[in-house]
Design a protein around this motif. Structure first.
Motif, PDB file in Angstrom:
ATOM      1  N   CYS A  53       0.559  -1.352   0.378  1.00  0.00           N
ATOM      2  CA  CYS A  53       0.084  -0.355   0.027  1.00  0.00           C
ATOM      3  C   CYS A  53       0.935   1.773   0.340  1.00  0.00           C
ATOM      4  N   VAL A  54       1.953   0.751   0.300  1.00  0.00           N
ATOM      5  CA  VAL A  54       2.732   2.825   0.844  1.00  0.00           C
ATOM      6  C   VAL A  54       3.621   2.476  -1.132  1.00  0.00           C
ATOM      7  N   ASP A  55       3.785   2.175  -1.707  1.00  0.00           N
ATOM      8  CA  ASP A  55       4.252   2.419  -2.819  1.00  0.00           C
ATOM      9  C   ASP A  55       2.768   2.667  -3.708  1.00  0.00           C
ATOM     10  N   ASP A  56       2.188   1.461  -3.628  1.00  0.00           N
ATOM     11  CA  ASP A  56       1.220   2.250  -4.523  1.00  0.00           C
ATOM     12  C   ASP A  56       0.093   2.839  -4.020  1.00  0.00           C
ATOM     13  N   LEU A  57      -0.021   3.717  -3.183  1.00  0.00           N
ATOM     14  CA  LEU A  57      -0.817   5.017  -2.836  1.00  0.00           C
ATOM     15  C   LEU A  57       0.190   5.741  -3.073  1.00  0.00           C
ATOM     16  N   TYR A  58       1.219   6.270  -3.601  1.00  0.00           N
ATOM     17  CA  TYR A  58       2.484   7.424  -3.633  1.00  0.00           C
ATOM     18  C   TYR A  58       2.178   7.683  -5.074  1.00  0.00           C
ATOM     19  N   ALA A  59       2.068   5.847  -5.980  1.00  0.00           N
ATOM     20  CA  ALA A  59       1.911   6.288  -7.059  1.00  0.00           C
ATOM     21  C   ALA A  59       0.674   6.501  -7.495  1.00  0.00           C
ATOM     22  N   MET A  60      -0.737   6.063  -6.992  1.00  0.00           N
ATOM     23  CA  MET A  60      -1.658   6.529  -7.430  1.00  0.00           C
ATOM     24  C   MET A  60      -1.717   8.551  -7.005  1.00  0.00           C
ATOM     25  N   LEU A  61      -1.364   8.439  -6.390  1.00  0.00           N
ATOM     26  CA  LEU A  61      -1.346   9.804  -5.900  1.00  0.00           C
ATOM     27  C   LEU A  61      -0.442  11.070  -6.744  1.00  0.00           C
ATOM     28  N   LYS A  62       0.858  10.196  -6.561  1.00  0.00           N
ATOM     29  CA  LYS A  62       1.984  11.373  -7.786  1.00  0.00           C
ATOM     30  C   LYS A  62       0.126  11.032  -8.912  1.00  0.00           C
ATOM     31  N   GLN A  63      -0.253   9.965  -9.893  1.00  0.00           N
ATOM     32  CA  GLN A  63      -1.040  10.301 -10.878  1.00  0.00           C
ATOM     33  C   GLN A  63      -1.961  11.121 -11.157  1.00  0.00           C
ATOM     34  N   HIS A  64      -2.472  11.275  -9.666  1.00  0.00           N
ATOM     35  CA  HIS A  64      -4.101  11.555  -9.357  1.00  0.00           C
ATOM     36  C   HIS A  64      -3.290  13.275  -9.051  1.00  0.00           C
ATOM     37  N   GLY A  65      -1.957  14.179  -8.743  1.00  0.00           N
ATOM     38  CA  GLY A  65      -1.160  15.166  -9.240  1.00  0.00           C
ATOM     39  C   GLY A  65      -2.596  16.217  -8.654  1.00  0.00           C
ATOM     40  N   ASP A  66      -2.732  15.550  -7.121  1.00  0.00           N
ATOM     41  CA  ASP A  66      -3.423  16.861  -6.479  1.00  0.00           C
ATOM     42  C   ASP A  66      -3.937  16.277  -5.456  1.00  0.00           C
ATOM     43  N   TRP A  67      -4.645  17.276  -4.475  1.00  0.00           N
ATOM     44  CA  TRP A  67      -4.225  16.672  -2.633  1.00  0.00           C
ATOM     45  C   TRP A  67      -6.214  15.842  -3.246  1.00  0.00           C
ATOM     46  N   MET A  68      -6.064  15.194  -2.027  1.00  0.00           N
ATOM     47  CA  MET A  68      -6.764  13.484  -1.796  1.00  0.00           C
ATOM     48  C   MET A  68      -7.866  13.690  -0.970  1.00  0.00           C
ATOM     49  N   GLU A  69      -8.989  13.725  -0.762  1.00  0.00           N
ATOM     50  CA  GLU A  69      -9.661  13.490   0.398  1.00  0.00           C
ATOM     51  C   GLU A  69      -9.257  12.254   0.890  1.00  0.00           C
ATOM     52  N   LEU A  70      -9.207  12.261   2.496  1.00  0.00           N
ATOM     53  CA  LEU A  70      -8.798  10.878   3.132  1.00  0.00           C
ATOM     54  C   LEU A  70     -10.103   9.993   3.150  1.00  0.00           C
ATOM     55  N   PRO A 129      -9.052  19.357  12.055  1.00  0.00           N
ATOM     56  CA  PRO A 129      -9.566  18.308  13.060  1.00  0.00           C
ATOM     57  C   PRO A 129     -10.857  17.655  12.082  1.00  0.00           C
ATOM     58  N   ARG A 130     -11.462  17.805  11.677  1.00  0.00           N
ATOM     59  CA  ARG A 130     -11.510  16.583  10.006  1.00  0.00           C
ATOM     60  C   ARG A 130     -11.428  17.061   8.756  1.00  0.00           C
ATOM     61  N   ASN A 131     -12.003  16.073   8.066  1.00  0.00           N
ATOM     62  CA  ASN A 131     -11.823  16.282   6.409  1.00  0.00           C
ATOM     63  C   ASN A 131     -10.458  16.847   5.821  1.00  0.00           C
ATOM     64  N   ASN A 132      -9.525  15.957   6.441  1.00  0.00           N
ATOM     65  CA  ASN A 132      -8.087  15.912   5.888  1.00  0.00           C
ATOM     66  C   ASN A 132      -8.071  15.910   4.270  1.00  0.00           C
ATOM     67  N   ARG A 133      -7.059  16.096   3.937  1.00  0.00           N
ATOM     68  CA  ARG A 133      -7.055  15.767   2.771  1.00  0.00           C
ATOM     69  C   ARG A 133      -5.103  15.211   2.283  1.00  0.00           C
ATOM     70  N   MET A 134      -4.241  14.931   1.629  1.00  0.00           N
ATOM     71  CA  MET A 134      -3.297  14.549   1.386  1.00  0.00           C
ATOM     72  C   MET A 134      -2.717  14.511  -0.472  1.00  0.00           C
ATOM     73  N   ARG A 135      -1.689  14.753  -0.265  1.00  0.00           N
ATOM     74  CA  ARG A 135      -1.497  14.406  -1.585  1.00  0.00           C
ATOM     75  C   ARG A 135       0.281  14.106  -2.114  1.00  0.00           C
ATOM     76  N   ALA A 136       0.904  13.491  -3.483  1.00  0.00           N
ATOM     77  CA  ALA A 136       2.035  13.604  -2.853  1.00  0.00           C
ATOM     78  C   ALA A 136       3.230  14.305  -3.660  1.00  0.00           C
ATOM     79  N   ILE A 137       4.251  13.898  -2.382  1.00  0.00           N
ATOM     80  CA  ILE A 137       4.899  15.069  -3.213  1.00  0.00           C
ATOM     81  C   ILE A 137       5.910  14.855  -4.359  1.00  0.00           C
TER      82      ILE A 137
END
Length: 137
Positions: A53-70, A129-137
């Motif tokens: 999941c570490v590499d797969d999530l990173y690859a998906m986020l790189k491809q997504h290219g923007d913030w994604m809600e958790l 406090p809620r609705n956090n997001r993440m994005r690849a660096i």
């Protein structure tokens, strides 16, 4: 926001906080049935996730290219579409389903895996406090 502690082994786990910074937990890499897994300890609860999941999530986020809600959710609750949680259990992800490995405790992917990617320097994670997001660096 690297804490600089832990190497991800059972003897020296990563000590992390949930995205809202409200709870502490530990993660370490282990092996079970010949598969690399992440062991996540939250209080007395132990969850397992496929280490891919570490590499797969990173690859998906790189491809997504923007913030994604958790969108973190327990296994028994539906995940909001378009979130990290929904991807972590989708038939369309690289493992074809759940990254969580313990039946009944397969959810919360969007709560416990994003801070690890942040610790490893792979992603930015919001700490509201809620609705956090993440994005690849």
């Amino acid at each position: 926001m690297s804490t600089g502690n832990g190497t991800g082994t059972k003897e020296n786990p990563w000590k992390l906080k949930t995205p809202p910074q409200s709870s502490e937990y530990e993660l370490y890499k282990d092996e079970k049935d010949g598969r690399a897994i992440l062991v996540c300890t939250v209080g007395k609860t132990i969850l397992h996730y496929d280490y891919r999941c570490v590499d797969d999530l990173y690859a998906m986020l790189k491809q997504h290219g923007d913030w994604m809600e958790l969108g973190s959710a327990d296994e028994q609750k539906p995940a909001k579409e378009g979130t990290v949680e929904a991807w972590g259990r989708s038939a369309d992800n690289p493992v074809g389903g759940w990254y969580g490995l313990k039946k009944g405790f397969r959810g919360r992917f969007g709560m416990y895996i994003p801070p690890l990617l942040e610790e490893l320097g792979l992603a930015e994670v919001e700490h509201n406090p809620r609705n956090n997001r993440m994005r690849a660096i």
